[in-house]
Write a protein that holds these residues in place. Structure first.
Motif, mmCIF file in Angstrom:
data_model
loop_
_atom_site.group_PDB
_atom_site.id
_atom_site.type_symbol
_atom_site.label_atom_id
_atom_site.label_comp_id
_atom_site.label_asym_id
_atom_site.label_seq_id
_atom_site.Cartn_x
_atom_site.Cartn_y
_atom_site.Cartn_z
ATOM 1 N N ALA A 65 0.705 -1.224 -0.182
ATOM 2 C CA ALA A 65 -0.047 0.083 -0.105
ATOM 3 C C ALA A 65 0.920 1.362 -0.119
ATOM 4 O O ALA A 65 1.712 1.293 0.897
ATOM 5 N N GLY A 66 0.762 2.024 -0.891
ATOM 6 C CA GLY A 66 1.111 3.469 -0.934
ATOM 7 C C GLY A 66 2.325 3.645 -1.494
ATOM 8 O O GLY A 66 3.029 4.739 -1.644
ATOM 9 N N ILE A 67 3.135 2.496 -1.807
ATOM 10 C CA ILE A 67 4.632 2.552 -2.110
ATOM 11 C C ILE A 67 4.879 3.115 -3.489
ATOM 12 O O ILE A 67 5.953 3.864 -3.811
ATOM 13 N N VAL A 68 3.959 2.693 -4.331
ATOM 14 C CA VAL A 68 3.756 3.378 -5.946
ATOM 15 C C VAL A 68 2.514 3.937 -6.092
ATOM 16 O O VAL A 68 1.697 3.372 -5.620
ATOM 17 N N ALA A 69 2.601 5.167 -6.723
ATOM 18 C CA ALA A 69 1.379 6.013 -6.681
ATOM 19 C C ALA A 69 1.232 6.339 -8.238
ATOM 20 O O ALA A 69 -0.001 6.904 -8.482
ATOM 21 N N SER A 70 2.183 6.141 -9.296
ATOM 22 C CA SER A 70 1.914 6.307 -10.391
ATOM 23 C C SER A 70 2.805 5.671 -11.575
ATOM 24 O O SER A 70 3.802 4.987 -11.135
ATOM 25 N N LEU A 71 2.797 6.132 -12.700
ATOM 26 C CA LEU A 71 3.571 5.136 -13.649
ATOM 27 C C LEU A 71 5.153 5.481 -13.345
ATOM 28 O O LEU A 71 5.983 4.834 -13.640
ATOM 29 N N GLU A 72 5.168 6.848 -13.241
ATOM 30 C CA GLU A 72 6.683 7.116 -12.989
ATOM 31 C C GLU A 72 7.329 6.576 -11.773
ATOM 32 O O GLU A 72 8.392 6.076 -11.940
ATOM 33 N N ASP A 73 6.537 6.500 -10.742
ATOM 34 C CA ASP A 73 7.004 5.746 -9.469
ATOM 35 C C ASP A 73 6.979 4.336 -9.861
ATOM 36 O O ASP A 73 8.155 3.647 -9.490
ATOM 37 N N LEU A 74 6.411 3.632 -10.675
ATOM 38 C CA LEU A 74 6.432 2.572 -11.097
ATOM 39 C C LEU A 74 7.673 2.056 -11.824
ATOM 40 O O LEU A 74 8.418 1.083 -11.627
ATOM 41 N N LYS A 75 8.180 2.920 -12.776
ATOM 42 C CA LYS A 75 9.245 2.710 -13.585
ATOM 43 C C LYS A 75 10.692 3.120 -12.617
ATOM 44 O O LYS A 75 11.466 2.377 -12.907
ATOM 45 N N ALA A 76 10.287 3.980 -11.619
ATOM 46 C CA ALA A 76 11.655 4.353 -10.865
ATOM 47 C C ALA A 76 11.767 3.032 -9.952
ATOM 48 O O ALA A 76 12.923 2.563 -9.799
ATOM 49 N N LYS A 77 10.719 2.094 -9.589
ATOM 50 C CA LYS A 77 10.659 0.973 -8.754
ATOM 51 C C LYS A 77 11.407 0.001 -9.360
ATOM 52 O O LYS A 77 12.197 -0.986 -9.058
ATOM 53 N N ILE A 78 10.712 -0.211 -10.724
ATOM 54 C CA ILE A 78 11.411 -1.477 -11.549
ATOM 55 C C ILE A 78 12.917 -1.073 -11.845
ATOM 56 O O ILE A 78 13.644 -1.803 -11.841
ATOM 57 N N LYS A 79 13.225 0.018 -12.060
ATOM 58 C CA LYS A 79 14.710 0.466 -12.341
ATOM 59 C C LYS A 79 15.367 0.256 -11.178
ATOM 60 O O LYS A 79 16.698 -0.337 -11.346
ATOM 61 N N GLU A 80 15.013 0.508 -9.818
ATOM 62 C CA GLU A 80 15.657 0.397 -8.580
ATOM 63 C C GLU A 80 15.826 -1.213 -8.451
ATOM 64 O O GLU A 80 17.047 -1.682 -7.953
ATOM 65 N N ASP A 81 14.934 -1.883 -8.519
ATOM 66 C CA ASP A 81 14.835 -3.460 -8.135
ATOM 67 C C ASP A 81 15.778 -4.078 -9.029
ATOM 68 O O ASP A 81 16.692 -5.109 -8.764
ATOM 69 N N ALA A 82 15.585 -3.743 -10.483
ATOM 70 C CA ALA A 82 16.554 -4.250 -11.549
ATOM 71 C C ALA A 82 18.003 -4.024 -11.299
ATOM 72 O O ALA A 82 18.767 -4.963 -11.354
ATOM 73 N N GLU A 83 18.486 -3.056 -10.928
ATOM 74 C CA GLU A 83 19.754 -2.667 -10.812
ATOM 75 C C GLU A 83 20.303 -3.259 -9.482
ATOM 76 O O GLU A 83 21.440 -3.334 -9.544
ATOM 77 N N ALA A 84 19.368 -3.318 -8.472
ATOM 78 C CA ALA A 84 19.911 -4.214 -7.295
ATOM 79 C C ALA A 84 20.061 -5.463 -7.619
ATOM 80 O O ALA A 84 21.165 -6.031 -7.232
ATOM 81 N N GLN A 85 19.195 -6.191 -8.628
ATOM 82 C CA GLN A 85 19.606 -7.655 -9.124
ATOM 83 C C GLN A 85 20.840 -7.522 -9.798
ATOM 84 O O GLN A 85 21.621 -8.313 -9.988
ATOM 85 N N PHE A 86 20.836 -6.544 -10.865
ATOM 86 C CA PHE A 86 22.180 -6.580 -11.756
ATOM 87 C C PHE A 86 23.423 -6.463 -10.953
ATOM 88 O O PHE A 86 24.452 -7.005 -11.260
ATOM 89 N N ALA A 87 23.432 -5.799 -9.941
ATOM 90 C CA ALA A 87 24.592 -5.361 -9.060
ATOM 91 C C ALA A 87 24.941 -6.675 -8.824
ATOM 92 O O ALA A 87 26.215 -7.012 -8.328
ATOM 93 N N GLN A 88 24.203 -7.667 -8.322
ATOM 94 C CA GLN A 88 24.427 -8.765 -7.619
ATOM 95 C C GLN A 88 24.950 -9.760 -8.775
ATOM 96 O O GLN A 88 26.277 -10.527 -8.188
ATOM 97 N N GLN A 89 24.703 -9.822 -10.063
ATOM 98 C CA GLN A 89 25.076 -10.586 -11.082
ATOM 99 C C GLN A 89 26.624 -9.782 -11.390
ATOM 100 O O GLN A 89 27.391 -10.797 -11.716
ATOM 101 N N ALA A 90 26.682 -8.588 -11.220
ATOM 102 C CA ALA A 90 27.875 -7.965 -11.563
ATOM 103 C C ALA A 90 29.050 -8.399 -10.790
ATOM 104 O O ALA A 90 30.244 -8.591 -10.975
ATOM 105 N N ASP A 91 28.642 -8.392 -9.220
ATOM 106 C CA ASP A 91 29.377 -8.840 -8.394
ATOM 107 C C ASP A 91 30.057 -10.289 -8.286
ATOM 108 O O ASP A 91 31.079 -10.556 -8.436
#
Length: 441
Positions: free
Chosen positions: A263-289
């Motif tokens: 609830a309330g963590i994402v409130a718009s398409l811009e928020d959604l894209k920012a969340k996708i970017k954040e989660d994806a790059e966190a996962q990519f960082a693990q793969q890069a490590d």
């Protein structure tokens, strides 16, 4: 008893043990006396056999047993006192002409030693530390997948362009049996897509894996083929159609956002894209490590030179395990495991040179972090400390899990060392560029 070491080279030695009568005679005499009341020799009553006959009948095996006990104990104590850093365990040298009647009995054991070496993390290298960024193409694609995944499927009678087709790719001989959902646009060749047009639920379409997709790596996603096989595999696979539907995209609204992220963590398409970017790059960082760890590991194995007691280890491999290996099998096993052994030694040296020790608290902290991450993935975003520590305690009571997690803690600590001391070049890339760099394609 006299014990000495004879160095053959830097990593091979022989332990020579000389046993004299005084080392075992008391125990042999005691065993003979214990045997007297029980000895049976033809012509004599039980318990009335002369001592010389008892010694003649039982003396040699008793002597051999007692000498072996003396030698085994002395060897164990000697290795502990010398604090030898061994590879494998001592191997007794065979002597077909061994004389058990000699005044002095000499036993020899081959040993292999851990080599002395240093590792140079500052050495010149071409190692790259990748910073993987989620680009617009990746983010927009993920938004589309979310809309499709949570959209409203409208069943269709037959396959036409634009439908989603759920089914199973199978090839029993190759162990392929993966349920997935496809669209006709994934196929590289229009002729392949045309095979599906007009098909219904229950129909089977046979396709060949060679050139099936624009990128052979898609075989990993749709057929669960391992990366090592994606370029060489050329087989027929059957696709059994289980469902056909047109997906009406889900509306990007607050209800969907709350369902996905809370609830309330994402409130718009811009928020959604920012969340996708954040989660994806966190996962990519693990793969890069993981790539960085692998690249530094490979560099150290190739550039840290030291000799191993290879011939000794091949002999030793023949003696360990439930199934004894032939010399030829031991040769193959040594070739298979040599690289891993070299890194195991390098890993230990890196930890020692940097005074890194793995404590139980390290293991507990690492496990706690993992448990919290796993619980969050299943929607438990705010578990109590009591709940988490209860799970941690159960996990750490399993010795196999402790070993697995300890290896991960070691890898994490090594990674932190390598990030600094290997001085890798930093390079920012897209995920597609990272995949190309990872697989050399």
């Amino acid at each position: 008893m006299d014990i000495k070491r004879v160095a053959l080279d830097a990593v091979n030695e022989t332990i020579v043990m000389t046993v004299v009568h005084m080392d075992y005679k008391g125990q042999v005499a005691k065993r003979i006396n214990e045997k007297m009341p029980l000895a049976t020799v033809k012509g004599f009553r039980k318990g009335a056999v002369p001592k010389d006959l008892v010694e003649k009948q039982y003396g040699k095996p008793i002597k051999q047993e007692e000498v072996k006990k003396v030698v085994d104990l002395a060897l164990e104590r000697y290795l502990a006192s010398e604090r030898l850093n061994l590879l494998g365990t001592p191997l007794a040298k065979e002597n077909e002409n061994f004389n058990w009647d000699a005044e002095e009995l000499t036993f020899e054991y081959e040993i292999g030693l851990v080599p002395a070496f240093e590792i140079d993390l500052d050495a010149k290298n071409d190692i790259v530390k990748y910073i993987v960024k989620a680009d617009d193409k990746l983010i927009d694609g993920q938004v589309e997948r979310i809309q499709k995944q949570f959209g409203n499927p409208i069943p269709q009678e037959v396959v036409v362009e634009g439908v989603d087709i759920k089914g199973v790719f199978t090839n029993e001989a190759e162990g392929i049996g993966n349920t997935t959902t496809i669209t006709l646009s994934i196929f590289k060749d229009k002729a392949t897509a045309d095979k599906f047009i007009g098909k219904k639920v229950g129909d089977v379409v046979t396709v060949n894996t060679k050139g099936l997709f624009e990128d052979d790596h898609q075989l990993m996603d749709y057929l669960k083929v391992g990366h090592d096989n994606v370029h060489g595999i050329e087989i027929d696979v059957d696709f059994t159609i289980e469902a056909i539907a047109i997906s009406e995209p889900a509306e990007l609204n607050q209800e969907l956002f709350d369902k996905l992220f809370g609830a309330g963590i994402v409130a718009s398409l811009e928020d959604l894209k920012a969340k996708i970017k954040e989660d994806a790059e966190a996962q990519f960082a693990q793969q890069a490590d993981q790539k960085l760890l692998g690249d530094v590991t490979e560099f150290l194995i190739e550039n840290t030179k030291f000799d191993l007691p290879s011939e000794f280890l091949k002999k030793w491999l023949q003696t360990v395990g439930e199934k004894k290996l032939s010399p030829e099998e031991a040769e193959v096993e040594y070739a298979r495991s040599e690289k891993g052994l070299r890194f195991q030694l390098i890993e230990g040296k890196a930890l020692a040179q940097n005074d890194i020790k793995i404590t139980f608290e390290d293991l507990k902290t690492f496990t706690t972090k993992n448990i919290r991450q796993q619980m969050a993935q299943f929607g438990q975003t705010n578990p109590t400390d009591e709940e988490v520590q209860g799970i941690v305690a159960r996990v750490l009571s399993n010795q196999e899990e402790v070993k697995r997690l300890s290896d991960q803690v070691v890898a994490e600590k090594l990674l932190e060392i390598f990030k600094v001391k290997a001085n890798p070049t930093t390079k920012e890339v897209t995920y597609d560029e990272f995949i190309a760099a990872s697989y050399g394609e």
